[in-house]
Motif scaffolding. Structure first.
Motif, PDB file in Angstrom:
ATOM      1  N   GLN A  11      57.203  36.082  49.999  1.00  0.00           N
ATOM      2  CA  GLN A  11      58.416  36.705  50.550  1.00  0.00           C
ATOM      3  C   GLN A  11      58.095  37.665  51.710  1.00  0.00           C
ATOM      4  O   GLN A  11      57.492  37.263  52.662  1.00  0.00           O
ATOM      5  N   SER A  12      58.456  38.935  51.574  1.00  0.00           N
ATOM      6  CA  SER A  12      58.339  39.828  52.743  1.00  0.00           C
ATOM      7  C   SER A  12      56.910  40.223  53.101  1.00  0.00           C
ATOM      8  O   SER A  12      56.698  40.829  54.153  1.00  0.00           O
ATOM      9  N   ILE A  13      55.948  39.888  52.253  1.00  0.00           N
ATOM     10  CA  ILE A  13      54.557  40.151  52.664  1.00  0.00           C
ATOM     11  C   ILE A  13      54.259  39.330  53.925  1.00  0.00           C
ATOM     12  O   ILE A  13      53.470  39.716  54.779  1.00  0.00           O
TER      13      ILE A  13
ATOM     14  N   SER B 237      66.498  27.187  48.004  1.00  0.00           N
ATOM     15  CA  SER B 237      67.283  28.138  47.219  1.00  0.00           C
ATOM     16  C   SER B 237      67.728  29.320  48.083  1.00  0.00           C
ATOM     17  O   SER B 237      68.895  29.723  48.055  1.00  0.00           O
ATOM     18  N   GLU B 238      66.808  29.867  48.886  1.00  0.00           N
ATOM     19  CA  GLU B 238      67.199  31.005  49.735  1.00  0.00           C
ATOM     20  C   GLU B 238      68.176  30.572  50.832  1.00  0.00           C
ATOM     21  O   GLU B 238      69.082  31.320  51.196  1.00  0.00           O
ATOM     22  N   LYS B 239      67.996  29.340  51.317  1.00  0.00           N
ATOM     23  CA  LYS B 239      68.894  28.819  52.376  1.00  0.00           C
ATOM     24  C   LYS B 239      70.359  28.880  51.955  1.00  0.00           C
ATOM     25  O   LYS B 239      71.249  29.188  52.736  1.00  0.00           O
TER      26      LYS B 239
ATOM     27  N   GLN C 265      59.057  31.273  56.482  1.00  0.00           N
ATOM     28  CA  GLN C 265      57.894  32.180  56.364  1.00  0.00           C
ATOM     29  C   GLN C 265      57.911  32.918  55.025  1.00  0.00           C
ATOM     30  O   GLN C 265      56.871  33.179  54.433  1.00  0.00           O
ATOM     31  N   CYS C 266      59.112  33.234  54.530  1.00  0.00           N
ATOM     32  CA  CYS C 266      59.213  33.941  53.235  1.00  0.00           C
ATOM     33  C   CYS C 266      58.830  33.027  52.068  1.00  0.00           C
ATOM     34  O   CYS C 266      58.456  33.511  51.002  1.00  0.00           O
ATOM     35  N   ALA C 267      58.937  31.714  52.255  1.00  0.00           N
ATOM     36  CA  ALA C 267      58.700  30.763  51.156  1.00  0.00           C
ATOM     37  C   ALA C 267      57.225  30.376  50.995  1.00  0.00           C
ATOM     38  O   ALA C 267      56.882  29.554  50.136  1.00  0.00           O
TER      39      ALA C 267
ATOM     40  N   SER D 151      55.194  44.970  50.490  1.00  0.00           N
ATOM     41  CA  SER D 151      55.702  44.348  49.259  1.00  0.00           C
ATOM     42  C   SER D 151      56.577  43.141  49.595  1.00  0.00           C
ATOM     43  O   SER D 151      56.999  42.953  50.734  1.00  0.00           O
ATOM     44  N   GLY D 152      56.874  42.362  48.554  1.00  0.00           N
ATOM     45  CA  GLY D 152      57.830  41.260  48.693  1.00  0.00           C
ATOM     46  C   GLY D 152      58.639  41.134  47.418  1.00  0.00           C
ATOM     47  O   GLY D 152      58.166  41.553  46.349  1.00  0.00           O
ATOM     48  N   VAL D 153      59.841  40.555  47.513  1.00  0.00           N
ATOM     49  CA  VAL D 153      60.681  40.448  46.315  1.00  0.00           C
ATOM     50  C   VAL D 153      60.181  39.401  45.315  1.00  0.00           C
ATOM     51  O   VAL D 153      60.742  39.268  44.233  1.00  0.00           O
ATOM     52  N   GLY D 154      59.126  38.688  45.655  1.00  0.00           N
ATOM     53  CA  GLY D 154      58.466  37.816  44.675  1.00  0.00           C
ATOM     54  C   GLY D 154      57.632  38.634  43.688  1.00  0.00           C
ATOM     55  O   GLY D 154      57.062  38.093  42.745  1.00  0.00           O
TER      56      GLY D 154
END
Ligand code: GLN
Length: 288
Positions: free
Chosen positions: A46-48, A140-142, A175-177, A240-243
């Motif tokens: 994710q955001s990393i 899923s995020e899409k 990129q987040c995936a 950090s990332g939400v994963g």
């Protein structure tokens, strides 16, 4: 420690992850690897990924990049829209969603094949050509990307997004995936701990000046409206990332990555922060 956090559910695929997972990987410049738990299992970074995207964009655009995105902490949640309106579409920093979307726009403008380039860059600094995205997380995020689309529309109205909204959103979600393990992230982040050089072959990937700047942005903006708290408790630049992942660096000494999916209310891994706080407090090895 009692964990009260919850796994991210606004991306439905992430809600399926086992909240009990826990991995940690410490990679020291002079004394090798130390690991714990699920350190070799891949998770959604994710955001990393925003650190890698910023790195590519800084290499391509140099200082011009900072005309389109600032380097100040936001003090607001990662997906907030509020500051953008009164700051005329210039995001506070490259690690909140708005800033990362501008970086995505830059990479699309500058590169012929941005997705391949982005993945190749991560594979190169990790020494692992098998790193890839998780297509199910991407899909899923899409389906639930209305807020990121809103950020893009607002910034485009101020002239700070050059490409079309769908293309930028698609690249950002891609990129987040990306999926990586704690061990792989600790290897990838070594360029930020080791003056821009890969540890394995000593190849220079980034200039020391850029490393200094990226680490500074991680220190002040890597944890959204909890950047001060992370600095106070852990005392390392990180992201950090939400994963549920957190990657952090001690320049000149080590990289460390932790993964625990339940997030605190600010969207950062609750146990991850606790584990890193224990690490730097017990060893005395924070940057402060
Ligand atoms: N893909 C997520 C989003 O845009 C990343 C957020 C995060 O990891 N903080 O909402």
């Amino acid at each position: 420690m009692q964990c009260t956090g919850e796994v991210a559910s606004y991306i439905p695929e992430l809600a399926k992850i086992n909240p009990e997972k826990f991995g940690m990987h410490l990679h020291c410049i002079n004394s090798g690897h130390y690991s714990f738990g699920d350190n070799e299992e891949r998770f959604s970074i994710q955001s990393i990924s925003k650190v890698f995207a910023l790195t590519r964009a800084m290499t391509l655009l140099g200082d011009d990049l900072f005309n389109r995105v600032d380097v100040e902490p936001s003090g607001d949640p990662f997906n907030s829209l509020v500051q953008l309106e009164y700051e005329h579409g210039i995001p506070r920093n490259p690690f909140i969603n708005a800033g990362a979307l501008v970086i995505s726009d830059v990479l699309i403008s500058e590169l012929d094949t941005p997705k391949e380039d982005f993945l190749n860059f991560i594979q190169k600094i990790t020494n692992n050509p098998s790193i890839a995205i998780n297509q199910t997380v991407f899909d899923s995020e899409k389906k639930y990307s209305h807020r990121n689309a809103a950020l893009l529309n607002l910034m485009k109205s101020f002239g700070n997004i050059k490409n079309d909204i769908e293309t930028v959103l698609d690249f950002y979600i891609y990129q987040c995936a990306v999926e990586m393990s704690c061990k792989e992230l600790s290897t990838a982040f070594m360029i930020y701990a080791n003056g821009g050089k890969k540890l394995i072959e000593n190849t220079q990937i980034l200039t020391p000046k850029k490393v200094k700047r990226i680490n500074a942005i991680m220190q002040t903006c890597g944890f959204y409206d909890e950047a001060g708290e992370f600095s106070f408790r852990v005392g390392l630049p990180g992201k950090s990332g939400v994963g549920g992942g957190i990657a952090a660096v001690h320049p000149g000494q080590y990289t460390v990555t932790v993964w625990s999916p339940p997030l605190n209310p600010k969207g950062n891994s609750e146990l991850g922060m606790y584990a890193l706080e224990r690490l730097t407090t017990l060893t005395g090895l924070s940057i402060f």
